[in-house]
Motif scaffolding. Structure first.
Motif, PDB file in Angstrom:
ATOM      1  N   ASN A  41       0.912  -1.201   0.145  1.00  0.00           N
ATOM      2  CA  ASN A  41      -0.119   0.058  -0.011  1.00  0.00           C
ATOM      3  C   ASN A  41       0.720   1.110   0.010  1.00  0.00           C
ATOM      4  O   ASN A  41       1.456   1.467   0.965  1.00  0.00           O
ATOM      5  N   CYS A  43       0.520   4.315   0.543  1.00  0.00           N
ATOM      6  CA  CYS A  43       0.147   5.331   1.218  1.00  0.00           C
ATOM      7  C   CYS A  43      -1.038   5.907   0.378  1.00  0.00           C
ATOM      8  O   CYS A  43      -1.244   6.993   0.268  1.00  0.00           O
ATOM      9  N   GLY A  48      -8.176   5.296   3.729  1.00  0.00           N
ATOM     10  CA  GLY A  48      -7.855   3.891   4.639  1.00  0.00           C
ATOM     11  C   GLY A  48      -8.682   2.655   3.775  1.00  0.00           C
ATOM     12  O   GLY A  48      -8.175   1.523   4.319  1.00  0.00           O
ATOM     13  N   THR A  50      -7.960   1.289   0.968  1.00  0.00           N
ATOM     14  CA  THR A  50      -6.997   0.141   0.404  1.00  0.00           C
ATOM     15  C   THR A  50      -6.368  -0.633   1.497  1.00  0.00           C
ATOM     16  O   THR A  50      -6.297  -1.847   1.214  1.00  0.00           O
ATOM     17  N   ILE A  51      -5.948  -0.079   2.514  1.00  0.00           N
ATOM     18  CA  ILE A  51      -5.158  -0.834   3.515  1.00  0.00           C
ATOM     19  C   ILE A  51      -6.027  -1.672   4.146  1.00  0.00           C
ATOM     20  O   ILE A  51      -5.627  -2.882   4.557  1.00  0.00           O
ATOM     21  N   GLU A  52      -7.351  -1.165   4.413  1.00  0.00           N
ATOM     22  CA  GLU A  52      -8.029  -2.187   5.087  1.00  0.00           C
ATOM     23  C   GLU A  52      -8.851  -3.227   4.384  1.00  0.00           C
ATOM     24  O   GLU A  52      -8.721  -4.385   4.609  1.00  0.00           O
ATOM     25  N   LYS A  55      -5.376  -5.605   4.599  1.00  0.00           N
ATOM     26  CA  LYS A  55      -5.673  -6.306   5.763  1.00  0.00           C
ATOM     27  C   LYS A  55      -6.682  -7.257   5.819  1.00  0.00           C
ATOM     28  O   LYS A  55      -6.214  -8.452   6.331  1.00  0.00           O
ATOM     29  N   VAL A  66       1.205  -8.372   3.095  1.00  0.00           N
ATOM     30  CA  VAL A  66       0.839  -6.809   2.935  1.00  0.00           C
ATOM     31  C   VAL A  66       1.914  -5.928   3.688  1.00  0.00           C
ATOM     32  O   VAL A  66       2.291  -6.368   4.810  1.00  0.00           O
ATOM     33  N   ASP A  68       2.300  -1.720   4.247  1.00  0.00           N
ATOM     34  CA  ASP A  68       1.865  -0.647   4.420  1.00  0.00           C
ATOM     35  C   ASP A  68       3.128   0.510   4.636  1.00  0.00           C
ATOM     36  O   ASP A  68       3.673   0.516   5.528  1.00  0.00           O
ATOM     37  N   LYS A 303       5.295   1.152   7.665  1.00  0.00           N
ATOM     38  CA  LYS A 303       4.495   1.784   9.013  1.00  0.00           C
ATOM     39  C   LYS A 303       4.017   0.412   9.423  1.00  0.00           C
ATOM     40  O   LYS A 303       4.205   0.349  10.619  1.00  0.00           O
ATOM     41  N   THR A 305       3.465  -4.081   8.742  1.00  0.00           N
ATOM     42  CA  THR A 305       3.181  -5.580   7.843  1.00  0.00           C
ATOM     43  C   THR A 305       2.423  -6.351   8.402  1.00  0.00           C
ATOM     44  O   THR A 305       2.063  -6.596   9.738  1.00  0.00           O
ATOM     45  N   TYR A 306       1.927  -7.037   7.409  1.00  0.00           N
ATOM     46  CA  TYR A 306       0.949  -8.201   7.914  1.00  0.00           C
ATOM     47  C   TYR A 306       1.300  -9.520   7.134  1.00  0.00           C
ATOM     48  O   TYR A 306       1.403  -9.690   5.941  1.00  0.00           O
TER      49      TYR A 306
END
Length: 319
Positions: A41, A43, A48, A50-52, A55, A66, A68, A303, A305-306
């Motif tokens: 992602n 930024c 939010g 895209t990041i949601e 995740k 993922v 971020d 920021k 990672t997942y």
């Protein structure tokens, strides 16, 4: 053999899951099921969304990693983040909007299986606007001149590359990343294959004119051709000015009443001053990038990672 699909994501909450599902299905058809996705992602300025979505995908699928980023770093720097976290023997670079369609993967793999280290897909007919197409032609011309890319090789954001090329490319730490330049430092065994370019599944391109210029200008860090052009132009201009001065002097001796002409002098002054400032700016661009490099401007800032375990190096860096 393990495969990694790396995708930079920017305002792609409506498209990225479909792209991943199509890719997973296509790879299964080809019996290339040992697969992971590294989604970055960059930024995305979408509140939010895209990041949601990313995740959620990481929670539901063990093969989805993922990253971020804290600030927008641009497509190539986002790809560098993905490359460093990809574990595959072959890495596949794609876009998040469906234009680099998974159905075209067999054509790329066919060339890779012939022994090439890096294969690009290119589009005989693009679905971009005339503005983007014009920019692509200009980019191809300058890339051929500045980093001596083989003329028969045509490039895009759709590629497959072997792990050893990635391993050397990610050693680059400069903030102005240009992946083709990095890959060409590692191998000349490159091919390209024509593929179909699809329409975007949703939304519009996130690239502005400013972003496209910044992306193109990253090539400066991989070539000294602009400086050589500046030197040659300076010599040619100085020589032309000297010949013109001699010609005017001879004419003045022949005809003492000859008027020198204030407008022509001013035109010459403006022209040569313009050249001077242009090339001083170019030299300043090189010096500025050296300065940023010495100050270790980061390529990207992660920021969170997942589904990614920190490497020993990353854990050491955090101490």
């Amino acid at each position: 053999m393990r495969y990694s699909v790396i995708i930079p994501c920017y305002k792609s909450d409506q498209t990225i899951e479909h792209v991943v599902n199509l890719t997973r299905e296509e790879m299964r058809k080809q019996n290339r099921e040992d697969l992971e996705f590294v989604l970055v992602n960059d930024c995305s300025p979408d509140g939010g969304k895209t990041i949601e979505k990313l995740k959620e995908m990481a929670e539901n699928h063990a093969d989805v990693k993922v990253i971020d980023l804290a600030v927008n770093c641009g497509q190539h720097n986002a790809l560098m983040a993905a490359l460093r976290h990809a574990e595959g023997d072959v890495i596949i670079g794609m876009d998040d909007d469906g234009q680099t369609h998974p159905s075209q993967l067999p054509a790329l793999f066919e060339m890779l299986d012939q022994g090439y280290d890096l294969v690009y897909g290119y589009y005989p007919q693009k679905k971009h606007s005339w503005f983007r197409n014009l920019g692509s032609r200009f980019n191809d011309l300058t890339v051929n001149m500045m980093i001596k890319k083989p003329k028969e090789v045509r490039t895009s954001s759709y590629f497959v590359v072997r792990k050893f090329v990635r391993d050397y490319a990610v050693e680059y730490t400069g903030s102005y990343t240009y992946l083709l330049g990095l890959f060409m430092r590692c191998t000349q065994n490159i091919a390209s294959v024509p593929i179909q370019h699809f329409e975007r599944e949703a939304g519009e391109s996130g690239y502005t004119l400013k972003q496209l210029i910044r992306l193109w200008s990253s090539i400066i860090g991989f070539s000294v051709v602009p400086l050589r052009v500046a030197s040659i132009t300076g010599f040619v201009s100085a020589g032309a000015g000297l010949l013109a001065a001699l010609w005017i002097l001879i004419r003045k001796f022949i005809d003492p009443n000859l008027s020198m002409g204030w407008p022509s002098i001013m035109c010459a002054i403006f022209f040569f001053f313009g050249l001077n400032f242009m090339f001083l700016g170019m030299i300043g661009e090189y010096l500025g990038r050296m300065f940023l490099g010495m100050n270790r401007e980061p390529q990207y800032v992660i920021k969170a990672t997942y589904n990614i375990q920190k490497t020993k190096k990353e854990e050491t860096d955090l101490l």
